[in-house]
Design a protein around this motif. Sequence first.
Motif, PDB file in Angstrom:
ATOM      1  N   SER A  47       1.055  -1.236  -0.319  1.00 12.90           N
ATOM      2  CA  SER A  47      -0.155  -0.347   0.298  1.00 12.90           C
ATOM      3  C   SER A  47       0.921   1.257  -0.251  1.00 12.90           C
ATOM      4  O   SER A  47       1.598   1.328   0.905  1.00 12.90           O
ATOM      5  N   PRO A  48       0.340   2.219  -1.295  1.00  8.81           N
ATOM      6  CA  PRO A  48      -0.183   2.202  -2.080  1.00  8.81           C
ATOM      7  C   PRO A  48       0.030   1.324  -3.247  1.00  8.81           C
ATOM      8  O   PRO A  48       1.246   0.569  -3.562  1.00  8.81           O
ATOM      9  N   GLY A  49      -0.849   0.233  -3.728  1.00 10.42           N
ATOM     10  CA  GLY A  49      -0.315  -0.840  -4.959  1.00 10.42           C
ATOM     11  C   GLY A  49      -0.590   0.147  -6.388  1.00 10.42           C
ATOM     12  O   GLY A  49      -1.248  -1.256  -7.093  1.00 10.42           O
TER      13      GLY A  49
END
Length: 665
Positions: A47-49
Motif C-alpha cells: 500500500s499504495p499498490g
Amino acid sequence: MNKLLALLLIPPRAVLHGLAVGLCVGLALALWFSVARVLMLTAYWPSPGNDLWAELPVALLMGFRFDLKMGAIAVLLLFPLLGWHGRMRAVVIRVWASAFALLAVINFYYYGFYKLPIDSVIFGLADDDTVAVLHTIWQDFPMAQIAVVLALAVWSANAVALWMGKRAWQRLQQHWASAWHVLLIPVLLVVVLMVGKGTLKGMALQLDNITATSKSFLNNVIPNGVTALYNAWDAYRTSTDIGEEDTGLKTYGFGSYQDAARAYGLTATTPEGVQRALMAAGPHKPNGKNLVFFQMESWSAEPFKYQSQDMDVLAGLSNKLHNAWLFDNFDAAHHGTHPALEAILFNTPVTPITNGKYRHITLDWGVPFAMKKAGYDTLFVTSGQSGWRELNRVLLTQSFDEVIDAATLRARYPGAEGGIWGVWDAYMFRIIEERLAKQPKDRPLFVYAMSTTNHPPYELPSDYKPFVFDINKWPGDKGSEHLIPNLQTYRYANDELAKFVAAVESSPAAKRTVVAATGDHNVRTFGQYATPESQVLRQQVPFVVWGAGKLSCDNALHQAASHLDMFPTLFPMLGIGQGYLMTGRDLAKCPSAADAADAMAVTFIGQARSNHAIWSMGGANTLACQPVGSVCEWQAGQDAKARARVALMDWNLRHHIHQVSGKKK
C-alpha cells in the motif's frame, strides 16, 4: 489369443492411463497453485499498490504457465506409478499434492521474511550451524500459524488432486478401454513435453522469464514453491565454492599472498596492507560528469578492421569515431557475457560469484560502490531479461539503485518488440537518453548497460532495413552459416549506439557526460582463429570512449590492454581517484618507452599479451611472437607481474568472502 493380447496390453494401458491421470492431476494442482498465488498477492499486496494493477494479468498468466510446467514435469516423473489400479495411485497423488502444498507454504512465509521467493540462502540450513538456524526459525516465525496454514494447504491440495485423479480414472475406464487407445500414448507424451517446456516456440520457460513485469513485487510471486526451490538449487549447485584463500595464488604459481605482492611490486606484508595497496589512491575530486558504459553483446574488434563501403559493418558508428578514443589493441577479460560482467564490475577472476551461495556478500571495492561513494545515482539497464543470472536481485545488493530490463521497457513503451532474449536494443538506448535528460545537474548518473540483440538467433526489428552483405567480400573466416545474419545484428547494434552518441552530443548534457563501450567477448561466428596469424584476434574487442576530450598522444590508443584497464582509465576522467580496486593502468597517459615495453593485455582466462607477444601465463613454451615471424624473447618478470596481478585479485575476493562469511581458513 484374446487373453494373450489382454496381457500384452496391460503395460501400454498403464502408461496411457498414467499419462492421462497425471495430466489431469497436474492441471488441478496448477490451478491450486494459481489460487495460492492470488492468496499470496492478497496477503502481501503493498500500500499504495495502484501501479501494480496494469501488469497483474501478465504476472498471473506467467505464473500459471510455470504452474503448468511444474505439473507436467511431475507427470513425467510419476506417470509409471499412476496408471495402475489400487492404493498406489492414491498414495502417489497424496505425496505429490502434499509436496506441492508444503513448498507453497514455505515459499509464502519465506517471502514474508526475506521479501523474495525461495532462493539459495535456504541452503544455509546445511552450510551453517544447522541447530542455530533451526532455533532462529523457531524464534522468528509464527510456528502455530504456519502449522494451521500448512494443514489447510495439504488438505485442500490433496482434496483437489484426489478428486481429479478419481474422476479421470473413472472416465478412462469408461471411454479409453479399447485396444486402439494405446496409440494415443505418443500424443499424450507430446502434450506433456510441450506443457513442461512452457512455450510453443523459442526456449523453454526458465529463470529469465520470471521477470515478466516491470514490478519486482509481481515478479516475486510468479514462481511457485517448486519453481522457486528448483531455481534456488540450480543457483546453489552451479555457484562457485570459494575454497581456500590461497587457491588462486597456487594456481598462478605463488605460495602466499606476500609472494604475489612482492612480484607485483608491493611492499605491504599483512592482508590488510596488501588490500589497501591494491586500492586506488590518487587525487579524488569528483567533477560530476555522468558516465554511461555499454557492455555490447558479442562486440568483436575484427569487423572494425574490415569497415568499408562494401562491408559496412559499423553503419552510423563509422561517423562517430573521429572524435572518440578507439583502443584497437584490446582484449576481453573473459569469453562469456556473465563472466565479463563480473570481471568488469567486480574485478573477480572467480566466477560466478555474485549469485548462488555468496549472492548476499557485497563486493565493496567494485565499480558501482566507487560510483556511489562519489555521489552518483547508479542504474543498470539491459534490453534482456534481468532474471537471467538473478541480475534483478544481485545487482541491487551490489550498490545499483535500480535495474531496468525488457519487462520495464515493455511497460514504458507499449508495443515494444523484440526477440527471444528481450526487446530490441533501441529501447535500451532510448530510456538511457531519457534518463540523462531528466537527471539533476547536481546529481551525476552512472549507467551500466548490457545489450542483447547481437546474439543468436540473430533477429532484427521488422522495420530495420538490413544491409546486403556479400560474403565473398568478407576478409575473415567464411565458414559459419550464421555469418551474414550475425553481421546484420552486429551492424544494427552499432547503428543504435551511434544514434545514442549523436543524441548525447547534441543534448544539454553533452559537456558533462562520458560515454564508453566495449564488447563482452568475441563473436562466435567469425571463425576458430586456428592460424597463428589470427590468434591475436581471439579475445579482441573494441574499447571506445566519447566525451573525454582530445588524447594527448595517439600512440596510447594502440597499446596492448584489456578490460582490466578500462575503469582505471575512466575514473580519472570523472575525478574519482579512490574507492576502487586498481586493476590496471590509465590508458590515457602517454606511454614512455618503458611503459610501452611493459604494456600488457591481462585476462582472467590465463592469457596475457604484450605489444610484441602472446602467451599463456606461466608457460614460456607457449610464447608466440606478434606479428608472426617477428623476433621476441620470453620476459619472465613481465609474466610474473601478469600472474601476480590476477592472483592478487583472486586472493582479494576469496579473503573478503572468508572474512565476511566467517569461513575457517
